[in-house]
Motif scaffolding. Structure first.
Motif, PDB file in Angstrom:
ATOM      1  N   HIS A 230      -2.783  88.314   3.312  1.00 60.61           N
ATOM      2  CA  HIS A 230      -3.373  89.398   2.499  1.00 60.61           C
ATOM      3  C   HIS A 230      -3.736  88.872   1.119  1.00 60.61           C
ATOM      4  O   HIS A 230      -4.852  89.114   0.614  1.00 60.61           O
TER       5      HIS A 230
ATOM      6  N   THR B 109      -3.843  99.365   3.215  1.00 63.98           N
ATOM      7  CA  THR B 109      -3.882 100.803   2.911  1.00 63.98           C
ATOM      8  C   THR B 109      -3.733 101.642   4.174  1.00 63.98           C
ATOM      9  O   THR B 109      -3.540 102.863   4.086  1.00 63.98           O
TER      10      THR B 109
ATOM     11  N   HIS C  36      -5.148  95.148   6.487  1.00 60.81           N
ATOM     12  CA  HIS C  36      -5.615  96.480   6.091  1.00 60.81           C
ATOM     13  C   HIS C  36      -4.426  97.253   5.519  1.00 60.81           C
ATOM     14  O   HIS C  36      -3.988  98.256   6.094  1.00 60.81           O
TER      15      HIS C  36
ATOM     16  N   ASP D  58      -7.353  95.543  -0.659  1.00 58.80           N
ATOM     17  CA  ASP D  58      -7.278  95.651   0.803  1.00 58.80           C
ATOM     18  C   ASP D  58      -8.380  94.776   1.406  1.00 58.80           C
ATOM     19  O   ASP D  58      -9.571  95.003   1.161  1.00 58.80           O
TER      20      ASP D  58
END
Lengths: 275, 275
Positions: free
Chosen positions: B150, B176, B174, B199
């Motif tokens: 991330h 969120t 992802h 994100d």
């Protein structure tokens, strides 16, 4: 079966043959490359299904596949993309009728008498190849381009145990959500038929594939929005499918794209076929 | 800057160093591998951002990356994953607080005084590396694992022109939409803050990355459903991003997975860094 031509190629033989197909009710032409190893025993078989407007000839002359199949000792068959002839239904559009069989069996007039490419590939041509050539039919893999990528992905998932690996170049990934698909399924199958069994994204969601999957797609493909690569990639992830999806910057829909990545596809299949 | 240790490794040097960071207000530890070539001139730099619970040490000892960075002549830095210390806020959960910085700058109490890993990485540590080591900072690339995946994907897209290529092993794609993300963004940024800029899937939809992207994911990852690989793959396709997403059958979330594919990641980055 008639031999139309045979040419020495990379130590093996590139042949073109014609045979009468009971399924299509027509004569059908296909090309087959056999590597040098076929002279002494059966070799594994890779299928290459071509795209809209193609015959057996386009990929045979432009995909640059023979050198890599020779290196790996694989046979490589290029079927035609539809039945052909004056007595066979056709359409003025390039994406319907002759040259656009979509690797399904039509059930609607005027297509149903001859447009039965799914059974032609999986039965007639398969039986002929097994009978006439030194091929190890227990070791098959399948690839294709565009409409033929749709064919490769769907036939692989429709026929569990048949193909050890499947790959595709710029495949039509989600035909029920695309103008390359809805039009043809409407014509060949009827608008009220169940299309879900002929859609790679839906088949991936529903059942997946027991072997590895490789998809290559060019980001400058002029038909990008008809192909829905992202839907198929998401379906692979949801399925936890053994899969690689590659988006190649600047490549388009042409055989220049296909030939660039052909070596990696042949190596991918060889790894599965010789495992 | 203090040198904690230096060990000869694959012809180069694996060092561990500590320095005072103004941004985090703490001492920070990092590991840096320099290949043999660094003795005679600056070398390109690859960043490896680690996952939840890790320090600078996990990837340094378990990812098997030094051999490939030595082969390609690349420097490789392993930052820590958060500020640490008795005066630094923490949480009993493994996925919040120390060891879980998420590569963002916290704005909420009690985290905001020290948890500023985004600025720490992109400013403090970057400046220190440029000043203290023979690194060609015009040639940087970034990779990471899980929370660090991330971090790699988001920092690459947040800082255009900074990294030539980005890759990730089993990244949180992802956040969120995941319990690995919503919890931390709520704590560090607040539930009403705009999370979209942190994100990877949303950043890919919004702006993409100018260089190539490589993501590897194991299909037997025990945290698979927290990672949302398919969302990121679909966003890459929608963006026509130069990208490869691979789903590897049977691999899990561990360093056994990372080390298996490390050579290909280092080669991927070397191709971009030496282009």
């Amino acid at each position: 079966m008639d031999t139309k031509s045979e040419n020495r190629s990379f130590g093996g033989t590139q042949g073109v043959y014609t045979h009468a197909s009971k399924t299509t009710g027509t004569d059908m032409t296909f090309a087959l490359f056999l590597p040098e190893e076929a002279a002494t025993g059966p070799v594994p078989l890779l299928w290459f299904l071509s795209g809209l407007t193609c015959t057996h000839e386009n990929a045979m002359t432009k995909a640059g596949a023979q050198q890599w199949c020779a290196a790996q000792g694989l046979g490589l068959v290029f079927p035609d993309t539809s039945p052909r002839g004056e007595d066979v239904a056709n359409d003025e559009a390039y994406d319907m009728g002759q040259g656009a069989g979509f690797y399904i069996d039509a059930t609607q007039d005027p297509w149903s008498p001859h447009f039965r490419m799914e059974t032609y590939i999986t039965k007639d041509l398969t039986d002929l190849l097994a009978a006439e050539f030194p091929l190890d039919m227990d070791r098959q893999a399948i690839t294709g381009h565009s409409m033929g990528g749709h064919g490769a992905l769907t036939l692989a998932m429709k026929n569990p145990g048949r193909f050890r690996s499947v790959s595709a170049f710029s495949p039509i990934c989600h035909p029920t959500a695309s103008d390359w698909g809805r039009k043809q399924f409407t014509g060949y199958l009827g608008k009220d038929a169940d299309w879900t069994g002929h859609d790679a994204t839906l088949l991936m969601k529903d059942r997946g594939f027991e072997g590895p999957v490789l998809v290559d797609q060019g980001t400058d493909d002029q038909f990008y929005d008809l192909l829905n690569t992202g839907d198929f990639a998401a379906a692979c992830a949801a399925r936890r499918q053994d899969a690689t999806v590659r988006l190649h910057k600047g490549y388009d829909h042409s055989y220049f794209f296909i030939s660039t990545f052909m070596e990696e596809h042949v190596d991918f299949h060889a790894q599965a076929l010789y495992a």
